[in-house]
Design a protein around this motif. Structure first.
Motif, PDB file in Angstrom:
ATOM      1  N   TYR A   1      43.314  48.563  24.690  1.00  0.00           N
ATOM      2  CA  TYR A   1      43.523  49.671  25.629  1.00  0.00           C
ATOM      3  C   TYR A   1      44.931  49.525  26.187  1.00  0.00           C
ATOM      4  CZ  TYR A   1      42.437  52.847  29.586  1.00  0.00           C
ATOM      5  OH  TYR A   1      42.406  53.869  30.506  1.00  0.00           O
TER       6      TYR A   1
ATOM      7  N   LEU B   1      37.308  49.089  33.048  1.00  0.00           N
ATOM      8  CA  LEU B   1      37.681  48.776  31.668  1.00  0.00           C
ATOM      9  C   LEU B   1      36.574  48.012  30.955  1.00  0.00           C
ATOM     10  CD1 LEU B   1      41.372  47.876  32.468  1.00  0.00           C
ATOM     11  CD2 LEU B   1      40.598  49.856  31.140  1.00  0.00           C
TER      12      LEU B   1
ATOM     13  N   VAL C   1      36.279  48.027  26.236  1.00  0.00           N
ATOM     14  CA  VAL C   1      37.431  47.582  25.445  1.00  0.00           C
ATOM     15  C   VAL C   1      37.483  46.057  25.418  1.00  0.00           C
ATOM     16  CG1 VAL C   1      38.710  49.681  25.921  1.00  0.00           C
ATOM     17  CG2 VAL C   1      39.031  47.703  27.429  1.00  0.00           C
TER      18      VAL C   1
ATOM     19  N   LEU D   1      43.678  44.395  26.662  1.00  0.00           N
ATOM     20  CA  LEU D   1      44.672  45.300  27.220  1.00  0.00           C
ATOM     21  C   LEU D   1      46.028  45.011  26.606  1.00  0.00           C
ATOM     22  CD1 LEU D   1      43.833  45.162  31.045  1.00  0.00           C
ATOM     23  CD2 LEU D   1      42.766  46.540  29.249  1.00  0.00           C
TER      24      LEU D   1
ATOM     25  N   LEU E   1      43.587  52.472  22.065  1.00  0.00           N
ATOM     26  CA  LEU E   1      43.412  53.640  22.930  1.00  0.00           C
ATOM     27  C   LEU E   1      44.516  53.639  23.977  1.00  0.00           C
ATOM     28  CD1 LEU E   1      39.566  53.396  23.647  1.00  0.00           C
ATOM     29  CD2 LEU E   1      40.691  54.716  21.844  1.00  0.00           C
TER      30      LEU E   1
ATOM     31  N   ASN F   1      45.779  54.764  27.732  1.00  0.00           N
ATOM     32  CA  ASN F   1      45.070  55.083  28.976  1.00  0.00           C
ATOM     33  C   ASN F   1      45.072  56.586  29.255  1.00  0.00           C
ATOM     34  OD1 ASN F   1      47.713  53.579  31.043  1.00  0.00           O
ATOM     35  ND2 ASN F   1      47.594  55.702  30.370  1.00  0.00           N
TER      36      ASN F   1
ATOM     37  N   GLU G   1      40.591  58.506  26.909  1.00  0.00           N
ATOM     38  CA  GLU G   1      39.131  58.497  27.061  1.00  0.00           C
ATOM     39  C   GLU G   1      38.664  59.541  28.069  1.00  0.00           C
ATOM     40  OE1 GLU G   1      40.324  55.589  30.353  1.00  0.00           O
ATOM     41  OE2 GLU G   1      41.152  56.409  28.487  1.00  0.00           O
TER      42      GLU G   1
ATOM     43  N   HIS H   1      33.277  58.197  24.564  1.00  0.00           N
ATOM     44  CA  HIS H   1      33.973  56.956  24.220  1.00  0.00           C
ATOM     45  C   HIS H   1      33.116  55.733  24.532  1.00  0.00           C
ATOM     46  CE1 HIS H   1      37.642  59.375  23.742  1.00  0.00           C
ATOM     47  NE2 HIS H   1      38.161  58.315  23.153  1.00  0.00           N
TER      48      HIS H   1
END
Length: 531
Positions: A24, A52, A57, A60, A371, A373, A376, A455
């Motif tokens: 993410y 998160l 996920v 990061l 992904l 930010n 989603e 998601h």
């Protein structure tokens, strides 16, 4: 400290955590502001780790938070081994790493080895020093062309517009492939790799789980700095052709990645990820050799329109580019440098339907997903007023290219009006549109039909359902404007319809769909998972 000789996956270890991870990307300025100044920060990220974890996920990727004058919002690094006060301090970073690990989330950070800030101590010393000095040898200083040296040393353009050379008062020129505030480092100078090694160890010793390498096809330059072929594409986000564009993908860049990998391999279970805007699959694959990068961003999916044939081609090329190496493919639809895909796919309700479909396609594929930010939540690009634009592309292009600010607007968390819980300060660094009230995380969390719920459901299935496994794809025959593939090994079928009408479903039981189904037919602008 434990080293890879003691524990952890080594080169080519199939069990490495990152091989099927969902990363993410946190654009630090725009995710969450804990200090109340209107700019996101490290403590803000830490305050949202529960979200998160709920999203599902695995890791990061943090954009640069290092000391910087922010000419390119942190990608102009003045000190790569400290935190800019805008984002917090080293103690805040340590708290974030520790808490993220408590939430079972890995932390990877941006590495910017191609250039420094013009405020970096090295460049300031170079400006004070004479031509030919050791201080200037850390960068690409050259005499100009013409009888008075008034023309740049070659015809290279900056990625951000204008020439890639700026002249200093004593008459020499310095190279900057991006903004003038981002002078390119000379990787033939031994001080440059030695300093990067110190930076790598500094963050690895603080517990980071890996690095995303900015401009990973940069760094090395041909010694004679030959002119660029006028036929080369030179936009800010294009895959570069080494035969026409000598600025990028020089063979010497692989020495840099071998150096990075050698250091990272001393630490267990760490990953390196390259931003690789390279045109040919074969040249792309070289970056993923066993002693170079673990993963490489392949941007073919970003470039593909919402068309089944184009998306299938992007998938096939991405798989082919890693087939000769042990690395998994990577998939991404948006990032901080490109127009958000809801907008690219047509915007409004149409763009959202298509983005929902592509979310399922992306998450059904073998390999690693990134992904960005806000995707989603189904965030679109924002048409910002001229006064709000800050991207150097806007200035360097003479206000003809609006730049990337529209995909960087702060995240809407909750509430009915800006700043939507992003900050206590009403004047966020980029303004949020009022209409985002329907897109906040709060408004979507309990809505089973929301983009966020889609998601969360897809990520949960991706982790837990046995059908979503296997590294190879098998393609089915499909009507025009459609495709269907099956994951060999697990058996998941993913079908996409980009045509104008409904089509028959492949055989199987529906596991998840991106939108309402039409009996045993797949509606337009829709994707489905079947088992």
């Amino acid at each position: 400290m434990r080293r890879s000789s003691d524990i952890g996956p080594g080169i080519g270890d199939e069990s490495a955590w990152w091989r099927d991870a969902v990363f993410y990307q946190v654009y630090v300025r725009s995710f969450a502001d804990a200090s109340g100044d209107g700019v996101g920060d490290l403590d803000g990220i830490r305050s949202r780790l529960g979200y998160l974890e709920l999203l599902g996920v695995d890791a990061l990727w943090l954009t640069p938070f290092y000391r910087s004058p922010m000419a390119d919002h942190g990608y102009d690094v003045a000190d790569p081994r400290d935190v800019d006060p805008l984002f917090g301090d080293l103690a805040a970073f340590d708290r974030l790493v520790a808490d993220a690990h408590e939430h079972n989330i890995k932390i990877t950070v941006d590495l910017v080895p191609n250039h420094s800030s013009d405020r970096h101590a090295w460049f300031q010393a170079a400006l004070r020093a004479a031509p030919g000095s050791p201080e200037r040898a850390r960068y690409h200083f050259r005499d100009g062309l013409g009888h008075d040296g008034s023309r740049p040393p070659n015809n290279w353009p900056s990625v951000f517009g204008g020439p890639a050379w700026t002249r200093v008062p004593d008459g020499q020129w310095y190279l900057h492939l991006f903004a003038p505030e981002q002078p390119d480092l000379d990787w033939d100078n031994p001080e440059v790799p030695a300093d990067l090694i110190r930076t790598l160890r500094f963050w690895l010793d603080r517990g980071v789980d890996g690095f995303r390498v900015d401009v990973a096809h940069g760094m090395a330059k041909p010694r004679d700095l030959p002119d660029l072929d006028p036929r080369a594409e030179i936009g800010s986000q294009v895959r570069h052709d080494n035969t026409l564009d000598p600025r990028f993908d020089d063979d010497g860049v692989h020495d840099v990645h071998r150096l990075i990998r050698k250091v990272v391999d001393e630490y267990p279970s760490r990953v390196t990820i390259g931003e690789i805007w390279v045109k040919e699959d074969e040249r792309f694959s070289r970056y993923l050799r066993p002693d170079e990068l673990h993963l490489g961003f392949n941007f073919r999916m970003v470039e593909a329109p919402f068309d089944a044939d184009a998306v299938r081609s992007a998938i096939e090329h991405s798989l082919a580019a890693v087939a000769s190496q042990s690395a998994p493919a990577t998939w991404t639809l948006s990032n901080h440098d490109v127009v958000r895909h809801v907008t690219r796919y047509g915007g409004g309700e149409l763009g959202v339907r298509r983005a929902r479909a592509m979310a399922l396609v992306q998450l059904a594929l073998p390999g690693v997903v990134f992904l960005y930010n806000g995707e989603e939540l189904g965030l679109p690009n924002v048409e910002l007023p001229d006064w709000a634009l800050q991207d150097p592309i806007w200035v360097r292009s003479g206000h003809t290219e609006r730049g990337r600010d529209g995909c960087r607007v702060p995240f809407p968390w909750e509430g009915s009006a800006p700043p939507f819980g992003f900050s206590e300060h009403p004047g966020t660094w980029l303004p949020q549109p009022n209409e985002w009230v329907a897109l906040t995380a709060e408004s979507q969390l309990e809505d089973p039909g929301s983009m966020l719920s889609l998601h969360r459901h897809a990520l949960e299935l991706r982790k837990t359902h046995p059908a979503i496994s296997g590294d190879e794809l098998e393609w089915y025959g499909a009507p025009p404007g459609c495709f269907a593939f099956r994951r060999k090994g697990g058996g998941l079928i993913c079908a996409l319809n980009t045509s104008g009408g409904p089509v028959p479903l492949p055989p199987g039981e529906v596991l998840l769909s991106s939108g309402p189904m039409d009996g045993d037919r797949l509606p337009p602008d829709t994707a489905v998972w079947l088992v």
